[in-house]
Design an enzyme around this catalytic site. Structure first.
Site, PDB file in Angstrom:
ATOM      1  N   PRO A 227       0.862  -1.193   0.000  1.00 56.89           N
ATOM      2  CA  PRO A 227       0.000   0.000   0.000  1.00 56.89           C
ATOM      3  C   PRO A 227       0.903   1.250   0.000  1.00 56.89           C
ATOM      4  O   PRO A 227       1.547   1.556   0.996  1.00 56.89           O
ATOM      5  CB  PRO A 227      -0.789  -0.113   1.303  1.00 56.89           C
ATOM      6  CG  PRO A 227      -0.297  -1.322   2.008  1.00 56.89           C
ATOM      7  CD  PRO A 227       0.896  -1.868   1.302  1.00 56.89           C
ATOM      8  N   ASP A 403       5.931   2.077   2.248  1.00 60.45           N
ATOM      9  CA  ASP A 403       4.954   1.019   2.517  1.00 60.45           C
ATOM     10  C   ASP A 403       4.160   1.428   3.764  1.00 60.45           C
ATOM     11  O   ASP A 403       4.702   1.453   4.873  1.00 60.45           O
ATOM     12  CB  ASP A 403       5.727  -0.297   2.749  1.00 60.45           C
ATOM     13  CG  ASP A 403       4.809  -1.489   2.893  1.00 60.45           C
ATOM     14  OD1 ASP A 403       3.642  -1.301   3.286  1.00 60.45           O
ATOM     15  OD2 ASP A 403       5.273  -2.621   2.619  1.00 60.45           O
ATOM     16  N   HIS A 404       2.888   1.735   3.546  1.00 63.28           N
ATOM     17  CA  HIS A 404       2.083   2.268   4.653  1.00 63.28           C
ATOM     18  C   HIS A 404       1.778   1.214   5.718  1.00 63.28           C
ATOM     19  O   HIS A 404       1.304   1.525   6.800  1.00 63.28           O
ATOM     20  CB  HIS A 404       0.771   2.842   4.093  1.00 63.28           C
ATOM     21  CG  HIS A 404       0.201   3.956   4.923  1.00 63.28           C
ATOM     22  ND1 HIS A 404       0.683   4.307   6.162  1.00 63.28           N
ATOM     23  CD2 HIS A 404      -0.820   4.822   4.663  1.00 63.28           C
ATOM     24  CE1 HIS A 404      -0.018   5.311   6.647  1.00 63.28           C
ATOM     25  NE2 HIS A 404      -0.937   5.652   5.759  1.00 63.28           N
ATOM     26  N   ARG A 405       2.091  -0.047   5.428  1.00 63.61           N
ATOM     27  CA  ARG A 405       1.854  -1.083   6.448  1.00 63.61           C
ATOM     28  C   ARG A 405       2.819  -0.908   7.610  1.00 63.61           C
ATOM     29  O   ARG A 405       2.517  -1.272   8.739  1.00 63.61           O
ATOM     30  CB  ARG A 405       2.041  -2.486   5.846  1.00 63.61           C
ATOM     31  CG  ARG A 405       0.972  -2.845   4.832  1.00 63.61           C
ATOM     32  CD  ARG A 405       1.284  -4.163   4.182  1.00 63.61           C
ATOM     33  NE  ARG A 405       2.582  -4.166   3.519  1.00 63.61           N
ATOM     34  CZ  ARG A 405       3.157  -5.222   2.979  1.00 63.61           C
ATOM     35  NH1 ARG A 405       2.561  -6.403   3.044  1.00 63.61           N
ATOM     36  NH2 ARG A 405       4.309  -5.141   2.384  1.00 63.61           N
ATOM     37  N   ILE A 407       5.123   2.084   7.731  1.00 68.53           N
ATOM     38  CA  ILE A 407       5.489   3.491   7.952  1.00 68.53           C
ATOM     39  C   ILE A 407       4.230   4.355   7.953  1.00 68.53           C
ATOM     40  O   ILE A 407       3.439   4.321   7.008  1.00 68.53           O
ATOM     41  CB  ILE A 407       6.469   3.966   6.847  1.00 68.53           C
ATOM     42  CG1 ILE A 407       7.783   3.180   6.973  1.00 68.53           C
ATOM     43  CG2 ILE A 407       6.723   5.460   6.943  1.00 68.53           C
ATOM     44  CD1 ILE A 407       8.636   3.210   5.742  1.00 68.53           C
TER      45      ILE A 407
END
Ligand code: CAO
Length: 433
Positions: A227, A403-405, A407
């Site tokens: 994501p 990577d929004h998972r 960060i």
């Protein structure tokens, strides 16, 4: 004496490759370290040098063939090192006595790596082969049989082999995705049938090269898996540019080029040390975050064959001078097809600088399994309100995709701000460490 030249060890994880082009012919007088075949593995394309000089008396491989480490590529008569006037191609090796054939010791990975980087006089561009037209798909009879048994039209299967050759795995993969209706293929495309484009005009089909296929699969996988969020910022590099101009001459004398990219390598390594999450990977199976204690930064290099990302190791421990020399060398090596699979492995963060080409901003795709990538666009002079007046400043656009998972948005903004401040006031970098 006739010597066999075998495929040396390539890297720990690679034990074979496809021959893209045979670079010598029977009768050629070759020099030691002259490239004899261009080889493509899952990791890279490179030229294999001959450890022996002499006359090529036998060629044991062919274009498109998959060859294994240790396999004989050519045989060389080492007693002939100069072309005789009006010479005819020598007799095939079968004419020579068997006892004259002495295998050359297969060099180990280190020897091979050193050998591969040696220059050949000329650079050949591999021929791009047209994809087989329908009905003439390249595939082994057993693969055709498998496709028939599964009720698959083999011409619909995209071959992953050289020149689009279809393997049994390709047929099985195609069938599996058809049956399960599995959405995205590894390359990210949805498996809907394509329209017949020829109804609207002339078309030409070309087989993807291995490198293009790998780029397609990797970027597609990362796009589906990660994501993405992209954070944008700008750094005032007016002062840095003065430094670059002043010290650029010294760096040039030392054999490097002082550029925004080489300075950014140093800045990013320090930023990664300060923000370990950006130098990590996610293990969703074990639900763990893997923090890397090394700082290996990949640099996207634009080549005629497509994007390649060689890795500069231990960036944190190196000076900007060392990094400038190393980046110049590795970019040249990448463009000259001298890069080895190992040069492309082990990165923990990536920088993609499109500023030399142009553009205002872009959103780079995270180079999975890494979790962040820094995009750099072209620095331009801009009017900036500073110290109570409008001033002309050189502004560098930066875009950080992550990577929004792992960060969060605030982390992304802080990380990029840290980089901006380090570029604007480099002494802060020294103070922070
Ligand atoms: N802003 C303004 N000018 C820039 C710049 C930037 N962000 N980055 C580079 N430049 C300038 C350099 O200063 C140099 O100018 P001079 O020749 O006048 O000194 C010129 O552009 C060419 O730079 P370079 O490419 O030789 O050097 P580099 O170290 O900055 O970059 C490399 C090296 C390998 C990153 C670059 O050559 C390259 O291949 N970039 C493309 C990367 C890419 O394809 N990314 C996309 C990935 S996603 O598909």
């Amino acid at each position: 004496m006739i010597k066999e030249v075998r495929l040396p060890e390539i890297s720990e994880k690679v034990d074979s490759g496809d021959v893209i082009e045979v670079l010598v012919s029977i009768g050629d007088i070759i020099e030691e370290e002259q490239s004899i075949v261009e080889l493509e593995t899952d990791k890279a394309t490179f030229e294999v040098p001959s450890p022996a000089a002499g006359k090529v008396v036998e060629i044991n491989v062919d274009t498109g063939q998959n060859i294994k480490v240790g396999q004989v590529i050519i045989k060389v008569d080492t007693e002939v090192t100069e072309a005789a006037p009006a010479e005819k191609p020598s007799a095939p090796v079968e004419d020579k006595k068997a006892e004259e054939t002495a295998p050359i010791e297969v060099p180990g990975p280190k020897a091979e790596k050193e050998a591969v980087v040696k220059k050949r006089g000329e650079t050949r561009i591999p021929e791009v082969k047209a994809a087989p037209s329908s009905g003439t798909v390249a595939a082994a009879p057993s693969v055709r049989q498998l496709a028939r048994e599964l009720g698959i039209d083999i011409t619909s299967v995209r071959g992953s082999g050289p020149a689009g050759r279809v393997s049994a795995e390709d047929v099985k993969d195609y069938t599996k995705r058809r049956i399960t209706g599995a959405g995205p293929a590894p390359s990210g495309e949805v498996l809907k049938p394509l329209p017949d484009f020829s109804q609207w005009g002339e078309i030409e089909r070309q087989a993807m090269t291995n490198i293009r296929r790998i780029i397609a699969e990797n970027t597609g996988y990362a796009w589906n898996m990660v994501p993405h969020v992209t954070q944008y910022d700008e750094a005032d590099i007016t002062m840095l540019e003065e430094f670059r101009k002043e010290y650029g001459v010294k760096v040039k004398e030392a054999g490097g080029k002082l550029t925004v990219s080489s300075i950014l390598l140093k800045v990013c390594a320090s930023a990664l040390k300060a923000f370990p999450k950006f130098n990590a990977s996610l293990d969703m199976d074990s639900q763990e975050i893997i923090y890397k204690k090394y700082f290996n930064i990949g640099v996207a290099v634009d080549t005629e064959r497509g994007l390649l990302v060689p890795v500069i190791r231990d960036v944190y421990k190196k000076s900007i001078l060392q990094l400038s020399i190393e980046l110049t060398g590795i970019a040249e090596k990448t463009r000259n097809k001298k890069i080895t699979p190992e040069d492309l492995e082990g990165g923990s963060f990536t920088i993609s600088n499109l500023g030399g080409i142009g553009g205002t901003d872009f959103s780079p795709i995270v180079y999975w399994p890494q979790v962040a990538i820094l995009g750099v666009s072209r620095a331009v002079d801009k009017p900036v309100y500073l110290d109570g007046q409008i001033q002309k400043r050189l502004m560098l656009p930066l875009s950080l995709s992550y990577d929004h998972r792992i960060i969060d948005g605030a982390d992304g903004a802080r990380f990029l701000r840290w980089i901006v401040e380090a570029l604007e006031q480099p002494f802060i970098l020294a103070l922070k460490e």
